[in-house]
Design a protein around this motif. Structure first.
Motif, short mmCIF file in Angstrom:
data_model
loop_
_atom_site.label_atom_id
_atom_site.label_comp_id
_atom_site.label_asym_id
_atom_site.label_seq_id
_atom_site.Cartn_x
_atom_site.Cartn_y
_atom_site.Cartn_z
N TYR A 269 54.50 79.07 119.64
CA TYR A 269 54.80 79.15 118.27
C TYR A 269 56.16 78.71 117.91
O TYR A 269 57.17 79.00 118.66
CB TYR A 269 54.88 80.86 118.10
N VAL A 270 56.35 78.06 116.65
CA VAL A 270 57.32 77.55 116.27
C VAL A 270 58.24 78.51 115.31
O VAL A 270 57.50 78.73 114.10
CB VAL A 270 57.71 76.05 115.95
N GLY A 271 59.43 78.88 115.33
CA GLY A 271 59.79 79.55 114.25
C GLY A 271 61.18 78.85 113.87
O GLY A 271 61.82 78.06 114.59
N VAL A 272 61.40 78.79 112.45
CA VAL A 272 62.40 78.38 111.62
C VAL A 272 63.10 79.07 110.75
O VAL A 272 62.84 80.02 110.10
CB VAL A 272 61.70 77.10 110.81
N THR B 8 73.37 75.45 105.51
CA THR B 8 73.83 74.34 106.40
C THR B 8 73.10 73.47 107.32
O THR B 8 72.81 72.45 107.59
CB THR B 8 75.35 74.51 107.12
N ALA B 9 72.13 74.57 107.97
CA ALA B 9 71.70 73.92 109.23
C ALA B 9 70.19 74.61 109.29
O ALA B 9 70.02 75.63 108.87
CB ALA B 9 72.29 74.35 110.72
N ILE B 10 69.24 73.65 109.73
CA ILE B 10 67.87 74.57 110.22
C ILE B 10 67.67 74.51 111.47
O ILE B 10 67.83 73.41 112.20
CB ILE B 10 66.81 73.44 109.54
N LYS B 11 67.56 75.77 111.85
CA LYS B 11 67.30 75.88 113.44
C LYS B 11 66.04 76.24 113.71
O LYS B 11 65.24 76.95 112.98
CB LYS B 11 68.27 77.11 114.01
N GLU C 35 68.66 72.05 116.41
CA GLU C 35 69.13 72.28 115.04
C GLU C 35 69.61 71.16 114.24
O GLU C 35 69.95 70.20 115.01
CB GLU C 35 70.37 73.20 115.43
N GLY C 36 69.15 70.89 113.20
CA GLY C 36 69.56 69.67 112.61
C GLY C 36 70.09 70.18 110.89
O GLY C 36 69.90 71.21 110.52
N PRO C 37 70.62 69.31 110.13
CA PRO C 37 71.25 69.58 109.01
C PRO C 37 70.12 69.73 107.95
O PRO C 37 69.22 69.01 107.88
CB PRO C 37 71.98 68.25 108.71
N THR C 38 70.41 70.88 107.04
CA THR C 38 69.57 71.07 105.94
C THR C 38 69.57 69.99 104.93
O THR C 38 68.36 69.72 104.28
CB THR C 38 70.10 72.40 105.11
#
Length: 316
Positions: A6-9, A14-17, A32-35
């Protein structure tokens, strides 16, 4: 059948984890990457898809093992319809994110607000692990909350249950207006913002304290001063703890949870806060309602949102 994941976002300004969890709620891998909110809604949604695909590709699991994706966002959500009604920090208004992501990713999608998913994370594999009924407070800039009943997030009729920071607890003569427009909310005294305001007021009144406006007072400074014996700081901490404990007494009488979990930056104050909250709770709660009830610090820290978002697929 192969193990499902299961992937959680955790969708932040600022960031999408993103993170992969197994069926037991164990966080296996994160990314983690930039939003890139400045590029608009379409780019943010594309980034969510990109980061979800990336983390699965970099993991030991196959795309076929992905059971679904959950997302948490700071803002107002229509959980039933899968719409982010308003999330100012990511520039979303009336975005049907579930439908968009289901089309892009081809897997089941669930969404909820950040406080609910943090509560679910703690209930699933944090301080509330194995507990079916618990209530979580997140003490940060504001006071967020989440209610877990029978292992699932309690939404209320319009999805707004758990707004614990907006329980009115401060008497009229002492109350100030909350950001929500009402008077005397818990958020005005037990959030980091409330603690800092009380400290600044004390300094400006000329109270004898080691705190000083020139240092740009932070909540941590107030707690550190209280631990060092500063009477003004100690009074502020006790006030914040009193109203937190008072709100818990009301929640205990309404929901009868087994565990209260306190997370967020303010919870890092430790025993000086927790001992006071426990004392107030014991004084204000009828004995049958406090029997067997624990008040515990959160365990998952910044990962609670990712874990809880992943848990939406199993426990909501």
């Amino acid at each position: 059948m192969s193990e499902q994941i299961y992937v959680g976002v955790d969708l932040g300004g600022t960031a999408i984890k993103v993170g992969i969890c197994n069926q037991a709620g164990q966080l296996i891998q994160t990314y983690e990457g930039p939003t890139e909110t400045e590029k608009g809604v379409d780019v943010v949604v594309d980034n969510i898809e990109k980061y979800v695909r990336h983390i699965v590709e970099q993991s030991p699991y196959s795309w076929d093992q992905l059971a679904g994706v959950g997302a948490g966002v700071a803002g107002f959500t229509n959980v039933r319809e899968g719409i982010i009604i308003l999330a100012p920090n990511v520039g979303f208004r009336d975005v049907p994110i579930r439908a968009i992501l289901e089309e892009k990713i081809g897997k089941p999608i669930k969404i909820d607000n950040d406080a609910n998913v943090a509560a679910l994370g703690e209930a699933w594999s944090g301080a509330g692990r194995g507990i079916e009924n618990c209530v979580c407070y997140t003490l940060g800039t504001g006071v967020g909350g989440g209610i877990i009943i029978n292992g699932k997030i309690y939404q209320g009729f319009s999805g707004l249950a758990g707004e614990l920071g907006h329980i009115s607890v401060v008497p009229d003569l002492e109350a100030i207006q909350c950001g929500c427009g009402e008077m005397g909310c818990l958020e005005t005294v037990s959030s980091a913002t409330g603690i800092i305001r009380m400290a600044k007021d004390a300094v400006e009144r000329g109270d004898r304290t080691s705190l000083a406006l020139e240092t740009n007072i932070a909540a941590k400074e107030v707690f550190d001063a209280a631990k060092a014996g500063d009477e003004v700081a100690l009074r502020i901490v006790k006030r914040a703890a009193f109203y937190l404990g008072k709100s818990m007494a009301a929640v205990a009488a309404t929901l009868n949870p087994e565990v209260f979990i306190i997370g967020g930056g303010v919870s890092k104050a430790g025993d000086i806060l927790f001992n006071e909250v426990r004392d107030v709770f014991a004084k204000l709660t009828p004995e049958p309602l406090q029997k067997g009830v624990s008040i515990l610090p959160a365990q998952l820290g910044n990962d609670a949102g990712i874990v809880g978002a992943a848990g939406l697929l199993l426990r909501s």
